[in-house]
Design an enzyme around this catalytic site. Structure first.
Site, mmCIF file in Angstrom:
data_model
loop_
_atom_site.group_PDB
_atom_site.id
_atom_site.type_symbol
_atom_site.label_atom_id
_atom_site.label_comp_id
_atom_site.label_asym_id
_atom_site.label_seq_id
_atom_site.Cartn_x
_atom_site.Cartn_y
_atom_site.Cartn_z
ATOM 1 C CG ASP A 28 -0.209 -0.036 2.594
ATOM 2 O OD1 ASP A 28 0.673 0.843 2.825
ATOM 3 O OD2 ASP A 28 -0.474 -0.758 3.318
ATOM 4 C CG ASP A 252 -6.769 1.414 3.769
ATOM 5 O OD1 ASP A 252 -6.067 2.496 4.212
ATOM 6 O OD2 ASP A 252 -6.571 0.323 3.957
ATOM 7 C CD GLU A 278 -9.374 1.142 6.123
ATOM 8 O OE1 GLU A 278 -10.207 0.452 5.527
ATOM 9 O OE2 GLU A 278 -8.599 0.341 6.661
ATOM 10 C CD GLU A 305 -4.793 -0.641 9.223
ATOM 11 O OE1 GLU A 305 -5.724 -0.603 8.491
ATOM 12 O OE2 GLU A 305 -3.796 -1.407 8.942
ATOM 13 C CG ASP A 328 -5.719 -4.933 14.497
ATOM 14 O OD1 ASP A 328 -5.264 -4.923 13.426
ATOM 15 O OD2 ASP A 328 -5.108 -5.670 15.424
ATOM 16 C CG HIS A 355 -6.930 -3.839 10.154
ATOM 17 N ND1 HIS A 355 -5.992 -4.576 10.850
ATOM 18 C CD2 HIS A 355 -6.597 -3.703 8.977
ATOM 19 C CE1 HIS A 355 -4.961 -4.721 10.038
ATOM 20 N NE2 HIS A 355 -5.144 -4.035 8.836
#
Lengths: 446, 446
Positions: A28, A252, A278, A305, A328, A355
């Site tokens: 990511d 995200d 997100e 998260e 999380d 998450h």
């Protein structure tokens, strides 16, 4: 308690690393090359039942040895305790660990030491649920509300939620719980998939995987964004064209942006009707999230998260900073702290969409959402658990997805135990995979 | 750069612990028995000058080995680098360390891993100042403002402070700097003392030490509070009677309270005119501090020693949650992040009164306040550095207090280096003190 009562005899720790960076799974805008890892522990006892408690912290590679060292630092708080006592009241261990004044200095209640506490606490819950012969979600959903309230540390959150309010929420949550348990067992809990949209994937791969996700029954997918706006516009357009108008697309940014960038970038993607944005910015920035939320509505704001503890979640709710709260299972202080966070979310009426992914996070967090549905929020409306398809094969009780839903686990425990052969292969650096890898590298270098 | 340019050759780490819990020095409402400790490192190079860079994280005992392991995890980012390059631009190391995507997962930018980064970054600054032949405060105060701005990571703070504003503040701060340097060298920087008011001390000891503090020239003292309200009322009364109306008395709850308790308790002590209430609640609770501040004025609200990074400080300022900002030299990501925090405080007009004490925190943080005075805020009005009298004897360049003021250091560096004999004696568990202690315990047990 008899003098021969069973005791916890050992906390064995393992530094387990999977070479995920080689496939760009998990890539990511902030994490280009993660090696999904777990600082893993096993609580062993001298009980005749032979049951163990398993727990772990998820990390993405380097530093996993520090996380394992942090778990080892907690050994003295656990070894020698009565198995019956801690399984009857896991809160004892939780309170003891977060209350250690010397260890507290290393947080307090955040980062490496707090995640280590969460791993140990979760291992205790795993053991407790196995001894009770129930999957964790069911143990929690059937527990006495007063006992659940005693599992919570209300320090620093009483201005938002006090024990009486928590008890009231839990008692009301129990109404209709049996019917919801049946529904859960029959239908499962809705999932969404992130496996279609890693940043390292080509448009062709994104197209293929997004179409497959819809065919598989998912009603929501997620795309990673934040590295390059032109790319994001193109990828969002591709995804929307594939899934049509009725499937939710979450985006995200993995904390990539400052507050003003988050606003500009999200607005630039608004034409593709993203359901939520997100982690638009730092998980520490409560006021920043509130400013972003005001600016980007109707796109919803989601985070959690990387939110360190109940105190930051409390403020995100107090400040009206989030539309979606993402717990999380292995970031905060374990089940006990997540109970507090679920109750805070219920108090403020904000849906919890956990998450997951990583190593074993799907396996753990499904239990918390299922408890939330059966015995707290009472609904799955606008609730979805993240699903990522990799690494489940290393678990003894892997999650089962059916028609876009998590199937409710029925085996006793917290679904935390990894296969012994996976532990032997991926323990770093001495496991068979890493030792062979090192040999290969030495061969190339020679 | 020539191929034979000097390199950093090693990062040696030490787990150093002092048995302070045996005297109740350092006892407060949350920390009844601290063993003041340091996870300590030495950067070694192959430069002909033989200079080393020293840095450390302060902890209070258990878990110091985890902190040392976290420093070791950073070794690969530092060893092999050009000494000249990193000393010309310590920001290179800082950006590299906080930008490691895998290590970032362990925070991000908080707790054990972030403190380890701060220790390494501070060691680089120690080396850089030694090579420049200047005490760190002077290196910073005489640095080019544009270079200082490049030392800062503005990620997540641009909504409060952007690089242009920072540059402007630093340029204005330089006006009159020479005169202030002379004043600083002649008069020092105001200190206040916490050594009078540890929670474990008797009223008699408090009385004697408070009178001595005033006689020694201190204009502010601090008392620990928060364990028992009746005790606190009595101790505040004793202290106010001893020091009279003109000496400031700060009180410090070390995060003991929830928001409502903080308000009630502080109001109950208001008759003794405390100057500030320090750490009334969790350092993570920005909105809580804001609520407390609104309720307890004119008592000021102070916090910072446990504030994890610039992002939380930013919000404390944005929310109007604090009257006094307390930086700590070894909690955040080192000098670079503290520069950002000092600039945020300057932007919002909030005075910086550093946390110190512990092991070596006075030695370090004096440099940051002196820079702030000479080249940023331009004033010592309402600015005081905490002073605690113990453990200075272990440092090669201990702080010197004269008439209630810190004397400006003149030796090159960051005053971070511990005496080799102290390291040899108090390294845990193998140093001579701890080995003998273990032998004594074994003897008793036998």
């Amino acid at each position: 308690m008899s003098p021969t009562a069973a005791r916890i005899t050992a906390v064995d720790t393992f530094d387990i690393r999977f070479p995920t960076s080689r496939e760009l799974d998990g890539s990511d805008a902030m994490n280009p090359d993660p090696d999904y890892s777990a600082a893993y522990l096993v609580l062993r006892t001298d009980a005749a039942d032979g049951l163990e408690g398993h727990g772990f912290t998820f990390t993405i590679g380097r530093g996993n040895e520090v996380q394992a060292a942090a778990i080892e630092a907690l050994r003295g708080h656990v070894v020698g305790r009565s198995v019956e006592e801690v399984c009857d009241d896991p809160g004892l261990v939780f309170h003891d660990l977060i209350g250690d004044s010397q260890l507290r200095w290393l947080g307090p209640e955040k980062g490496v030491m707090h995640m280590a506490i969460g791993a140990v606490v979760n291992a205790v819950w795993d053991l407790a649920a196995k001894r009770a012969g129930k999957p964790l979600w069911r143990l929690l959903a059937e527990a006495d509300p007063e006992w659940l309230v005693r599992q919570i540390d209300f320090r620093y959150i009483t201005d938002a939620l006090n024990p009486d309010e928590a008890l009231d929420l839990l008692r009301r949550g129990r109404e209709g719980a049996e019917e919801r348990t049946s529904r859960l067992l029959a239908q499962g809990f809705p999932a969404y998939t992130t496996s279609v949209g890693w940043l390292g994937y080509s448009d062709e791969k994104l197209t293929r995987l997004a179409a497959q996700a819809v065919a598989d029954g998912f009603r929501q997918i997620k795309l990673k964004v934040g590295a390059d706006l032109d790319d994001d516009v193109r990828r969002c357009r591709v995804a929307r064209a594939v899934v049509g108008p009725d499937i939710r697309i979450a985006i995200d940014a993995n904390q990539r942006w400052n507050v003003d960038e988050a606003i500009t970038w999200t607005k630039a993607l608004a034409e593709f009707e993203p359901y939520w944005i997100e982690e638009p910015t730092s998980p520490d920035d409560i006021l920043g999230h509130a400013a972003i939320r005001r600016a980007v509505a109707p796109v919803k704001v989601a985070t959690g998260e990387h939110v360190q503890n109940r105190i930051v979640f409390k403020q995100l709710l107090q400040a009206g900073a989030i539309d979606i709260l993402q717990i999380d299972a292995a970031r905060v202080g374990g089940v006990n702290e997540n109970l507090a966070i679920l109750l805070l979310a219920a108090k403020y009426g904000v849906p919890v969409c956990p998450h997951a992914g990583g190593v074993g996070l799907c396996e753990l967090v499904q239990h918390l959402s299922m408890f939330d549905f059966v015995a707290l929020s009472g609904t799955t409306d606008d609730r979805v658990i993240e699903y990522v398809h990799h690494l489940h094969e290393h678990f003894l009780e892997p999650v089962a997805i059916r028609e876009g839903h998590y199937t409710a686990p029925t085996a006793p425990g917290f679904s935390a135990a990894m296969r012994p052969e996976s532990i032997a292969r991926y323990t770093f650096p001495g496991g068979t995979f890493w030792a062979a890898d090192l040999d290969r590298k030495k061969g190339k270098a020679a």
